[in-house]
Design a protein around this motif. Structure first.
Motif, PDB file in Angstrom:
ATOM      1  N   LEU A   1      37.863  46.079  41.464  1.00 44.50           N
ATOM      2  CA  LEU A   1      38.741  45.310  40.595  1.00 44.50           C
ATOM      3  C   LEU A   1      38.621  45.764  39.146  1.00 44.50           C
ATOM      4  CD1 LEU A   1      38.244  41.723  42.075  1.00 44.50           C
ATOM      5  CD2 LEU A   1      40.317  43.124  42.197  1.00 44.50           C
ATOM      6  N   ALA A   2      37.405  46.087  38.718  1.00 49.99           N
ATOM      7  CA  ALA A   2      37.214  46.553  37.348  1.00 49.99           C
ATOM      8  C   ALA A   2      37.803  47.941  37.133  1.00 49.99           C
ATOM      9  CB  ALA A   2      35.724  46.559  36.998  1.00 49.99           C
ATOM     10  N   MET A   3      37.622  48.828  38.102  1.00 52.50           N
ATOM     11  CA  MET A   3      38.055  50.211  37.930  1.00 52.50           C
ATOM     12  C   MET A   3      39.541  50.404  38.174  1.00 52.50           C
ATOM     13  SD  MET A   3      35.347  51.629  36.873  1.00 52.50           S
ATOM     14  CE  MET A   3      36.159  53.215  36.695  1.00 52.50           C
ATOM     15  N   ARG A   4      40.166  49.525  38.986  1.00 53.80           N
ATOM     16  CA  ARG A   4      41.559  49.751  39.366  1.00 53.80           C
ATOM     17  C   ARG A   4      42.492  48.591  39.052  1.00 53.80           C
ATOM     18  NH1 ARG A   4      41.893  49.558  44.513  1.00 53.80           N
ATOM     19  NH2 ARG A   4      44.025  50.344  44.458  1.00 53.80           N
TER      20      ARG A   4
ATOM     21  N   LEU B   1      48.817  41.396  43.083  1.00 59.80           N
ATOM     22  CA  LEU B   1      47.732  40.423  43.169  1.00 59.80           C
ATOM     23  C   LEU B   1      47.827  39.443  42.003  1.00 59.80           C
ATOM     24  CD1 LEU B   1      44.683  42.654  44.177  1.00 59.80           C
ATOM     25  CD2 LEU B   1      46.337  41.499  45.642  1.00 59.80           C
ATOM     26  N   LYS B   2      47.913  38.169  42.318  1.00 58.36           N
ATOM     27  CA  LYS B   2      48.065  37.132  41.298  1.00 58.36           C
ATOM     28  C   LYS B   2      47.173  35.950  41.642  1.00 58.36           C
ATOM     29  CE  LYS B   2      51.385  33.676  39.659  1.00 58.36           C
ATOM     30  NZ  LYS B   2      52.748  33.114  39.864  1.00 58.36           N
ATOM     31  N   VAL B   3      46.401  35.494  40.672  1.00 54.27           N
ATOM     32  CA  VAL B   3      45.598  34.293  40.873  1.00 54.27           C
ATOM     33  C   VAL B   3      46.510  33.080  40.789  1.00 54.27           C
ATOM     34  CG1 VAL B   3      43.726  32.863  39.972  1.00 54.27           C
ATOM     35  CG2 VAL B   3      43.516  35.351  39.932  1.00 54.27           C
ATOM     36  N   MET B   4      46.552  32.306  41.878  1.00 60.60           N
ATOM     37  CA  MET B   4      47.385  31.112  41.893  1.00 60.60           C
ATOM     38  C   MET B   4      46.593  29.850  41.560  1.00 60.60           C
ATOM     39  SD  MET B   4      49.956  31.723  45.142  1.00 60.60           S
ATOM     40  CE  MET B   4      51.074  30.428  44.579  1.00 60.60           C
ATOM     41  N   HIS B   5      45.320  29.819  41.972  1.00 63.62           N
ATOM     42  CA  HIS B   5      44.555  28.579  41.802  1.00 63.62           C
ATOM     43  C   HIS B   5      43.079  28.874  42.028  1.00 63.62           C
ATOM     44  CE1 HIS B   5      43.860  24.306  41.652  1.00 63.62           C
ATOM     45  NE2 HIS B   5      43.452  24.228  42.893  1.00 63.62           N
ATOM     46  N   VAL B   6      42.226  28.088  41.377  1.00 60.73           N
ATOM     47  CA  VAL B   6      40.778  28.173  41.565  1.00 60.73           C
ATOM     48  C   VAL B   6      40.259  26.772  41.811  1.00 60.73           C
ATOM     49  CG1 VAL B   6      38.589  28.929  40.572  1.00 60.73           C
ATOM     50  CG2 VAL B   6      40.703  30.115  39.951  1.00 60.73           C
ATOM     51  N   GLU B   7      39.392  26.618  42.801  1.00 64.54           N
ATOM     52  CA  GLU B   7      38.846  25.301  43.123  1.00 64.54           C
ATOM     53  C   GLU B   7      37.415  25.447  43.637  1.00 64.54           C
ATOM     54  OE1 GLU B   7      41.189  23.609  46.216  1.00 64.54           O
ATOM     55  OE2 GLU B   7      40.840  25.239  47.612  1.00 64.54           O
ATOM     56  N   PRO B   8      36.645  24.364  43.622  1.00 66.35           N
ATOM     57  CA  PRO B   8      35.292  24.432  44.182  1.00 66.35           C
ATOM     58  C   PRO B   8      35.343  24.842  45.648  1.00 66.35           C
ATOM     59  CG  PRO B   8      35.604  22.400  42.951  1.00 66.35           C
ATOM     60  CD  PRO B   8      36.951  23.028  43.072  1.00 66.35           C
ATOM     61  N   ALA B   9      34.382  25.638  46.060  1.00 66.79           N
ATOM     62  CA  ALA B   9      34.363  26.131  47.433  1.00 66.79           C
ATOM     63  C   ALA B   9      34.038  25.009  48.412  1.00 66.79           C
ATOM     64  CB  ALA B   9      33.340  27.253  47.564  1.00 66.79           C
TER      65      ALA B   9
ATOM     66  N   LEU C   1      38.214  29.195  32.535  1.00 73.54           N
ATOM     67  CA  LEU C   1      39.409  29.497  33.313  1.00 73.54           C
ATOM     68  C   LEU C   1      40.682  29.093  32.584  1.00 73.54           C
ATOM     69  CD1 LEU C   1      38.240  28.459  36.890  1.00 73.54           C
ATOM     70  CD2 LEU C   1      38.477  30.771  35.982  1.00 73.54           C
ATOM     71  N   LEU C   2      40.637  27.991  31.866  1.00 77.45           N
ATOM     72  CA  LEU C   2      41.827  27.520  31.175  1.00 77.45           C
ATOM     73  C   LEU C   2      42.226  28.426  30.015  1.00 77.45           C
ATOM     74  CD1 LEU C   2      41.315  23.650  31.220  1.00 77.45           C
ATOM     75  CD2 LEU C   2      42.950  25.010  32.532  1.00 77.45           C
TER      76      LEU C   2
ATOM     77  N   ASP D   1      45.000  26.028  35.662  1.00 73.85           N
ATOM     78  CA  ASP D   1      44.308  26.231  36.941  1.00 73.85           C
ATOM     79  C   ASP D   1      43.734  27.630  37.090  1.00 73.85           C
ATOM     80  OD1 ASP D   1      45.052  23.688  37.474  1.00 73.85           O
ATOM     81  OD2 ASP D   1      46.337  24.139  39.175  1.00 73.85           O
ATOM     82  N   GLY D   2      43.608  28.362  35.981  1.00 69.14           N
ATOM     83  CA  GLY D   2      43.108  29.726  36.089  1.00 69.14           C
ATOM     84  C   GLY D   2      44.157  30.700  36.549  1.00 69.14           C
ATOM     85  N   GLY D   3      45.406  30.269  36.652  1.00 61.62           N
ATOM     86  CA  GLY D   3      46.476  31.157  37.087  1.00 61.62           C
ATOM     87  C   GLY D   3      46.990  32.007  35.947  1.00 61.62           C
ATOM     88  N   ALA D   4      47.999  32.817  36.233  1.00 61.55           N
ATOM     89  CA  ALA D   4      48.621  33.700  35.242  1.00 61.55           C
ATOM     90  C   ALA D   4      47.585  34.608  34.608  1.00 61.55           C
ATOM     91  CB  ALA D   4      49.365  32.885  34.187  1.00 61.55           C
ATOM     92  N   SER D   5      46.631  35.097  35.380  1.00 61.67           N
ATOM     93  CA  SER D   5      45.569  35.932  34.844  1.00 61.67           C
ATOM     94  C   SER D   5      45.244  37.047  35.820  1.00 61.67           C
ATOM     95  CB  SER D   5      44.316  35.085  34.585  1.00 61.67           C
ATOM     96  OG  SER D   5      43.894  34.480  35.778  1.00 61.67           O
ATOM     97  N   GLU D   6      44.506  38.022  35.314  1.00 62.53           N
ATOM     98  CA  GLU D   6      44.062  39.127  36.146  1.00 62.53           C
ATOM     99  C   GLU D   6      42.925  38.646  37.038  1.00 62.53           C
ATOM    100  OE1 GLU D   6      42.706  43.122  36.765  1.00 62.53           O
ATOM    101  OE2 GLU D   6      43.957  41.777  37.924  1.00 62.53           O
ATOM    102  N   VAL D   7      42.885  39.145  38.256  1.00 69.14           N
ATOM    103  CA  VAL D   7      41.865  38.703  39.213  1.00 69.14           C
ATOM    104  C   VAL D   7      40.466  38.966  38.667  1.00 69.14           C
ATOM    105  CG1 VAL D   7      40.969  38.981  41.547  1.00 69.14           C
ATOM    106  CG2 VAL D   7      43.437  39.123  41.139  1.00 69.14           C
ATOM    107  N   VAL D   8      40.255  40.112  38.037  1.00 70.90           N
ATOM    108  CA  VAL D   8      38.916  40.464  37.576  1.00 70.90           C
ATOM    109  C   VAL D   8      38.440  39.505  36.490  1.00 70.90           C
ATOM    110  CG1 VAL D   8      39.584  42.116  35.760  1.00 70.90           C
ATOM    111  CG2 VAL D   8      37.408  42.395  36.967  1.00 70.90           C
ATOM    112  N   GLU D   9      39.338  38.962  35.673  1.00 71.85           N
ATOM    113  CA  GLU D   9      38.956  38.006  34.640  1.00 71.85           C
ATOM    114  C   GLU D   9      38.397  36.732  35.263  1.00 71.85           C
ATOM    115  OE1 GLU D   9      42.517  39.377  31.552  1.00 71.85           O
ATOM    116  OE2 GLU D   9      42.680  37.538  32.718  1.00 71.85           O
ATOM    117  N   VAL D  10      39.066  36.242  36.289  1.00 70.55           N
ATOM    118  CA  VAL D  10      38.626  35.021  36.951  1.00 70.55           C
ATOM    119  C   VAL D  10      37.331  35.273  37.727  1.00 70.55           C
ATOM    120  CG1 VAL D  10      39.255  33.243  38.629  1.00 70.55           C
ATOM    121  CG2 VAL D  10      40.982  34.154  37.065  1.00 70.55           C
TER     122      VAL D  10
END
Length: 246
Positions: free
Chosen positions: A154-157, A117-125, A52-53, A58-67
């Motif tokens: 997400l992959a196609m669009r 759509l922007k990833v802001m943060h990723v954390e354990p569920a 993610l880094l 925090d996994g932010g500033a990335s495309e949703v499909v990458e995360v």
């Protein structure tokens, strides 16, 4: 997107979505308190955290499909906080169960402009998937959806127009024998391309030259198939060695 794949929209009893500005202040406070990195991402497995880094703090500033791809690849239960407009949607991914929990119907989420759509943060569920012994940690039944259709959309669009890092480079691609091709939400030229990939391998360059395809459609299709666990990648094939696209 096929509306039958997902049930519509915010279910009764779900909490209001947090404003993005308020959530950003919360993230800023976490970073300040921990010296620059959220204490919550530090709870992720070292391999997933490193993945993610690559995309940003925090996994932010990335495309949703990458995360999403990273979370699925590592098979972890995580919550991805996605900004859409002025609100934040907590999307919990149960990779091994192939489910997501989302207070907004996924077809509504991906129906919004992908630039929003922007990833802001990723954390354990914190939530647990259906069937867990502690029912108090399981989200509302009507807020669970299949993971596969969301990954496909997400992959196609999505914004990513290049191959995911795990499948890029000289290679010959083929559809895995166990993939249920008829269940894929493919349309137009994608369907015969998938059927052909089930019979023979092809490089990205060759796939892009098939009827109705181009480089971007070929790239998106390979990403989508990979996220369905339906892609075989051969790097030792003679055609992969000769492929001079990259």
């Amino acid at each position: 997107m096929n509306s039958e794949l997902f049930q519509p929209t915010l279910p009764l009893g779900e909490p209001e979505l947090m404003r993005a500005s308020a959530y950003q202040r919360y993230l800023d406070e976490l970073r300040t308190a921990s010296g620059g990195i959220s204490t919550r991402i530090s709870q992720l497995s070292p391999s997933l955290k490193a993945d993610l880094l690559r995309f940003g703090d925090d996994g932010g500033a990335s495309e949703v499909v990458e995360v999403m791809a990273a979370c699925v690849r590592h098979g972890k239960r995580v919550t991805i906080h996605i900004q859409t407009g002025e609100r934040v949607v907590p999307l919990t991914v149960f990779a091994q169960e192939r489910l997501v929990h989302c207070p907004m119907a996924p077809d509504e989420l991906v129906g919004k402009p992908m630039l929003d759509l922007k990833v802001m943060h990723v954390e354990p569920a914190l939530l647990q998937p259906p069937g867990e012994a502690n029912a108090t940690l399981v989200g509302a039944e009507q807020s669970h959806y299949p993971l596969a259709p969301l990954l496909w959309e997400l992959a196609m669009r999505g914004l990513r127009r290049e191959l995911l890092p795990e499948i890029t480079g000289p290679a010959v691609y083929r559809v895995a024998p166990g993939l249920e091709i008829d269940a894929l939400p493919a349309t137009g030229a994608l369907t015969p391309a998938i059927q052909r990939l089930a019979r023979q391998g092809a490089t990205l360059k060759e796939l892009a030259d098939w009827p109705g395809m181009d480089r971007e459609r070929a790239t998106r299709l390979l990403n989508a198939l990979y996220l369905q666990s339906g892609l075989i990648v051969s790097r030792s094939h003679p055609d992969a060695v000769r492929d001079g696209w990259f």
